[in-house]
Design a protein around this motif. Sequence first.
Motif, short mmCIF file in Angstrom:
data_model
loop_
_atom_site.label_atom_id
_atom_site.label_comp_id
_atom_site.label_asym_id
_atom_site.label_seq_id
_atom_site.Cartn_x
_atom_site.Cartn_y
_atom_site.Cartn_z
N ARG A 183 -58.97 -33.97 -67.24
CA ARG A 183 -60.16 -33.54 -68.22
C ARG A 183 -59.24 -32.84 -69.28
N THR A 190 -67.05 -32.66 -69.06
CA THR A 190 -67.40 -31.69 -68.05
C THR A 190 -66.91 -32.38 -66.51
N GLY A 191 -66.96 -31.43 -65.57
CA GLY A 191 -66.67 -31.75 -64.24
C GLY A 191 -65.82 -30.70 -63.43
N THR A 192 -65.44 -30.91 -62.03
CA THR A 192 -64.78 -30.01 -61.46
C THR A 192 -64.03 -31.00 -60.47
N GLY A 193 -62.73 -30.33 -59.87
CA GLY A 193 -62.04 -31.14 -58.75
C GLY A 193 -61.56 -32.61 -59.43
N SER A 194 -61.82 -33.53 -58.68
CA SER A 194 -61.63 -34.78 -59.21
C SER A 194 -62.49 -35.45 -60.04
N PHE A 249 -65.28 -36.07 -63.08
CA PHE A 249 -65.46 -35.75 -64.56
C PHE A 249 -66.32 -36.64 -65.20
N ARG A 258 -70.24 -28.91 -74.64
CA ARG A 258 -70.58 -29.29 -73.57
C ARG A 258 -72.02 -29.04 -73.11
N THR A 296 -64.32 -40.36 -60.88
CA THR A 296 -63.46 -39.64 -59.95
C THR A 296 -62.17 -40.09 -59.77
#
Length: 98
Positions: free
Chosen positions: A1, A18-22, A24, A32, A70
């Motif tokens: 990211r 935007t996103g989290t972990g794997s 986005f 955002r 992902t």
Amino acid sequence: RDGIEAAARETGARACVTGTGSMFRVHMKADRPRNFRESFCNAEETARLKALLAHLYDAGFIMINTCAATLSTPMGEAEIDALVGAMRAGFEKIAGMP
């Protein structure tokens, strides 16, 4: 990211991540979205998104129509660098679009 966000900023494309972990998602907005309503695209954002997705497809990356993805465990630095490079080239193409 971080690499995608930097590519957008450095090319002047109005895009953010935007996103989290794997997981986005790339948005065709300078800032955002704070909620799901703000994540919807207007006509200009839709045109830029379609152009970016077409570029990514031509570069060998298939992304869904929202430009969400992902990363998977087998992906290493080489694959991530290739994705960021393709994003950068796509951002260069759309930076001047309305």
